[in-house]
Scaffold this motif. Sequence first.
Motif, PDB file in Angstrom:
ATOM      1  N   SER A   2       6.082   3.178  -8.478  1.00 18.69           N
ATOM      2  CA  SER A   2       4.774   2.743  -8.018  1.00 18.69           C
ATOM      3  C   SER A   2       3.767   3.883  -8.145  1.00 18.69           C
ATOM      4  CB  SER A   2       4.830   2.257  -6.568  1.00 18.69           C
ATOM      5  OG  SER A   2       5.134   3.313  -5.690  1.00 18.69           O
ATOM      6  N   ARG A  32       2.308 -11.407   1.700  1.00 15.85           N
ATOM      7  CA  ARG A  32       3.393 -11.358   2.683  1.00 15.85           C
ATOM      8  C   ARG A  32       3.051 -10.288   3.710  1.00 15.85           C
ATOM      9  NH1 ARG A  32       8.611 -10.315  -1.115  1.00 15.85           N
ATOM     10  NH2 ARG A  32       7.563 -11.076  -2.937  1.00 15.85           N
ATOM     11  N   GLN A  33       3.364 -10.580   4.951  1.00 20.06           N
ATOM     12  CA  GLN A  33       3.175  -9.595   6.005  1.00 20.06           C
ATOM     13  C   GLN A  33       4.505  -8.884   6.230  1.00 20.06           C
ATOM     14  OE1 GLN A  33       2.266 -10.890  10.080  1.00 20.06           O
ATOM     15  NE2 GLN A  33       0.234 -10.052   9.695  1.00 20.06           N
ATOM     16  N   LEU A  34       4.461  -7.560   6.344  1.00 19.17           N
ATOM     17  CA  LEU A  34       5.667  -6.760   6.563  1.00 19.17           C
ATOM     18  C   LEU A  34       5.568  -5.986   7.864  1.00 19.17           C
ATOM     19  CD1 LEU A  34       5.969  -5.134   3.014  1.00 19.17           C
ATOM     20  CD2 LEU A  34       7.176  -7.155   3.838  1.00 19.17           C
ATOM     21  N   ALA A  39       1.978  -3.724   7.353  1.00 24.07           N
ATOM     22  CA  ALA A  39       1.713  -3.670   5.912  1.00 24.07           C
ATOM     23  C   ALA A  39       1.554  -5.079   5.369  1.00 24.07           C
ATOM     24  CB  ALA A  39       2.848  -2.954   5.185  1.00 24.07           C
ATOM     25  N   GLN A  41       1.869  -7.166   1.588  1.00 21.36           N
ATOM     26  CA  GLN A  41       2.352  -7.074   0.221  1.00 21.36           C
ATOM     27  C   GLN A  41       1.744  -8.207  -0.582  1.00 21.36           C
ATOM     28  OE1 GLN A  41       6.676  -7.468  -0.454  1.00 21.36           O
ATOM     29  NE2 GLN A  41       6.594  -5.249  -0.713  1.00 21.36           N
ATOM     30  N   VAL A  49       6.032  -7.875  -7.004  1.00 27.87           N
ATOM     31  CA  VAL A  49       5.204  -7.165  -6.031  1.00 27.87           C
ATOM     32  C   VAL A  49       4.174  -6.332  -6.790  1.00 27.87           C
ATOM     33  CG1 VAL A  49       5.167  -5.440  -4.190  1.00 27.87           C
ATOM     34  CG2 VAL A  49       7.047  -7.094  -4.325  1.00 27.87           C
ATOM     35  N   THR A  52       1.584  -2.853  -2.115  1.00 32.95           N
ATOM     36  CA  THR A  52       1.831  -2.867  -0.684  1.00 32.95           C
ATOM     37  C   THR A  52       0.768  -2.001  -0.034  1.00 32.95           C
ATOM     38  OG1 THR A  52       4.218  -3.085  -1.054  1.00 32.95           O
ATOM     39  CG2 THR A  52       3.503  -2.380   1.139  1.00 32.95           C
ATOM     40  N   PHE A  54      -0.632  -0.386   3.480  1.00 31.32           N
ATOM     41  CA  PHE A  54      -0.215  -0.031   4.824  1.00 31.32           C
ATOM     42  C   PHE A  54      -1.414  -0.065   5.763  1.00 31.32           C
ATOM     43  CE2 PHE A  54       2.813   1.635   1.877  1.00 31.32           C
ATOM     44  CZ  PHE A  54       4.024   1.323   2.467  1.00 31.32           C
ATOM     45  N   HIS A  90       0.723   1.435  -2.244  1.00 26.61           N
ATOM     46  CA  HIS A  90       1.686   1.651  -3.318  1.00 26.61           C
ATOM     47  C   HIS A  90       1.511   0.477  -4.272  1.00 26.61           C
ATOM     48  CE1 HIS A  90       4.037   4.902  -1.356  1.00 26.61           C
ATOM     49  NE2 HIS A  90       3.392   4.415  -0.325  1.00 26.61           N
TER      50      HIS A  90
END
Length: 124
Positions: A2, A32-34, A39, A41, A49, A52, A54, A90
């Motif tokens: 990345s 997508r929630q991480l 974070a 994505q 992907v 991402t 943050f 990233h």
Amino acid sequence: MSAEWVILSGQHVDAVAVLSGAAEVDPDIGVRQLWDGDALQLVDAGGVVLLTLFQSRRLESTVDAERLLGRPLPRPLPEGDERLWWTEIHAAAQPPFRGTAEQIVRNTADAAGGTAVSRAAAGH
């Protein structure tokens, strides 16, 4: 692999800025929630992907940002006081996804009233 980016902005980079930045590039990009929202994505229609992002962190001064970047900040900086929001990203670094990811980063920075900075330029 990345590519590392940072958005420096006068305000927190929120989901609205991210989604508007992504929609300008491809309206079919998924989110997508991480880590309980720490974070986000972004993925393309095939599930690749793209990047991402943050959670934004508040820095007390531009000196802190320069220390983290390892070089002087780009000018002009976002309007406001000396404090900045620092958002790490990233992004996909391999073709053909790299160009899409970089455009989303730049669009998101614009939507947040900030500046996108590649960390690669500092030798990171």
